[in-house]
Design an enzyme around this catalytic site. Structure first.
Site, PDB file in Angstrom:
ATOM      1  N   ASP A   7       1.502 -52.128  46.535  1.00 44.08           N
ATOM      2  CA  ASP A   7       0.152 -51.799  46.098  1.00 44.08           C
ATOM      3  C   ASP A   7       0.212 -51.472  44.602  1.00 44.08           C
ATOM      4  OD1 ASP A   7      -2.583 -51.047  46.177  1.00 44.08           O
ATOM      5  OD2 ASP A   7      -2.018 -48.957  46.511  1.00 44.08           O
ATOM      6  N   GLU A   9      -2.663 -49.540  42.434  1.00 49.22           N
ATOM      7  CA  GLU A   9      -3.231 -48.244  42.048  1.00 49.22           C
ATOM      8  C   GLU A   9      -2.694 -47.126  42.939  1.00 49.22           C
ATOM      9  OE1 GLU A   9      -7.549 -48.324  40.954  1.00 49.22           O
ATOM     10  OE2 GLU A   9      -7.372 -50.392  41.647  1.00 49.22           O
ATOM     11  N   GLU A  15      -5.289 -44.469  39.481  1.00 49.89           N
ATOM     12  CA  GLU A  15      -6.478 -45.062  40.085  1.00 49.89           C
ATOM     13  C   GLU A  15      -7.517 -45.354  38.989  1.00 49.89           C
ATOM     14  OE1 GLU A  15      -7.175 -45.940  43.149  1.00 49.89           O
ATOM     15  OE2 GLU A  15      -5.533 -45.070  44.308  1.00 49.89           O
ATOM     16  N   ARG A  46     -20.055 -48.190  44.871  1.00 47.91           N
ATOM     17  CA  ARG A  46     -19.723 -48.218  43.447  1.00 47.91           C
ATOM     18  C   ARG A  46     -20.701 -49.059  42.634  1.00 47.91           C
ATOM     19  NH1 ARG A  46     -13.304 -49.497  44.472  1.00 47.91           N
ATOM     20  NH2 ARG A  46     -12.524 -47.347  44.444  1.00 47.91           N
ATOM     21  N   SER A  90      -3.111 -56.213  45.578  1.00 49.69           N
ATOM     22  CA  SER A  90      -4.093 -55.180  45.240  1.00 49.69           C
ATOM     23  C   SER A  90      -5.501 -55.634  45.573  1.00 49.69           C
ATOM     24  CB  SER A  90      -3.993 -54.854  43.745  1.00 49.69           C
ATOM     25  OG  SER A  90      -4.998 -53.936  43.367  1.00 49.69           O
TER      26      SER A  90
END
Length: 200
Positions: A7, A9, A15, A46, A90
Site C-alpha cells: 500500500d 499512503e 495520508e 470527499r 494504491s
C-alpha cells in the site's frame, strides 16, 4: 517467484487527504480508508466537500508537492526492491501519486485516475478495476507469482488475506484488534525481516 505488493499512503507516505485537510482547515477531509471501509462512499463524501468549497485538483497537488515520504520509507523500499520484485497497489490517483513516486525512486505503482474538468474541478474518478488490490493480487498469482502484501487500512485486508503472506503496517488499533491472525508491525526493519523470512 515472490512479488511484494505495498500500500502507499500510511505505509510509505503520509495520508494525502489528511495533509490536505490540515492545509485547508477542513477537518472532515481527514477521513481515510482507515475510517471508512466503503471507498465509493468515502470518495463521494470527499468530492461533495471539494465542490462545496470550490476546491480542485491544483489545490490538492499544491499540498502534495509539500509532502515528503515517511522517514526510512525510501531506504526500506530500496532494500526490498533489491531482493524482491515490488509493486505499489494504491487506491490513490495518478494525478496525486506522480511527485511522490519521484521521491521514492520511481517504483511501479498501480492506482486509479481522477476525472478532471477543463477548469480543474474534479468531477469523478475511474477505478482501474473492481476491487483493484485484490484483483491485482489474484492476477499476479495467476501468472506464477507468490504474493506478499502489506497495508494499513480496510481496503488492504482482502489482498493481505489472499496473499501467501500478508502484514499490517502502522495500522489502527481497531483493525489490528479485529484481525488477530495478521502480524502487525510499526517499524520498517521489523517488516523487512518478516518479508525476508517468507522469501528466504
Amino acid at each position: 517467484m515472490y512479488l511484494t505488493c505495498l500500500d502507499l499512503e500510511g505505509v510509505l507516505v503520509p495520508e494525502i487527504w489528511i495533509a490536505f485537510s490540515k492545509a485547508t482547515g477542513i477537518p472532515e477531509l481527514s477521513r481515510t480508508t482507515r475510517d471508512e471501509p466503503d471507498y465509493d462512499k468515502l470518495m463521494a463524501f470527499r468530492l461533495k466537500i471539494l465542490e462545496e468549497r470550490n476546491l480542485g485538483l491544483k489545490e490538492i497537488q499544491d499540498v502534495i508537492q509539500t509532502i515528503d515520504v515517511l522517514p526510512g520509507a525510501k531506504e526500506f523500499l530500496d532494500e526490498l526492491r533489491s531482493i524482491c520484485q515490488t509493486i505499489i497497489l494504491s487506491d490513490t490517483f495518478s494525478q496525486f501519486a506522480a511527485p511522490l513516486m519521484k521521491k521514492l525512486g520511481q517504483p511501479t505503482i498501480f492506482c486509479n485516475e481522477l476525472v478532471v474538468a477543463p477548469n480543474g474541478k474534479i468531477s469523478g474518478y475511474k477505478m482501474r478495476c473492481e476491487q483493484s488490490k485484490l484483483s491485482t493480487v489474484k492476477a499476479l498469482q495467476s501468472v506464477g507469482f507468490e504474493t506478499i502484501a502489506v497495508g494499513d487500512s480496510f481496503n488492504d485486508l482482502a489482498m493481505i488475506r489472499a496473499s501467501k503472506a500478508g502484514f499490517l503496517f502502522r495500522s489502527t488499533e481497531q483493525i489490528i484488534k479485529d484481525n488477530p491472525s495478521l502480524k502487525a508491525f510499526t517499524e520498517y526493519g521489523e517488516l523487512l525481516d518478516a518479508i525476508k523470512k517468507e522469501i528466504f
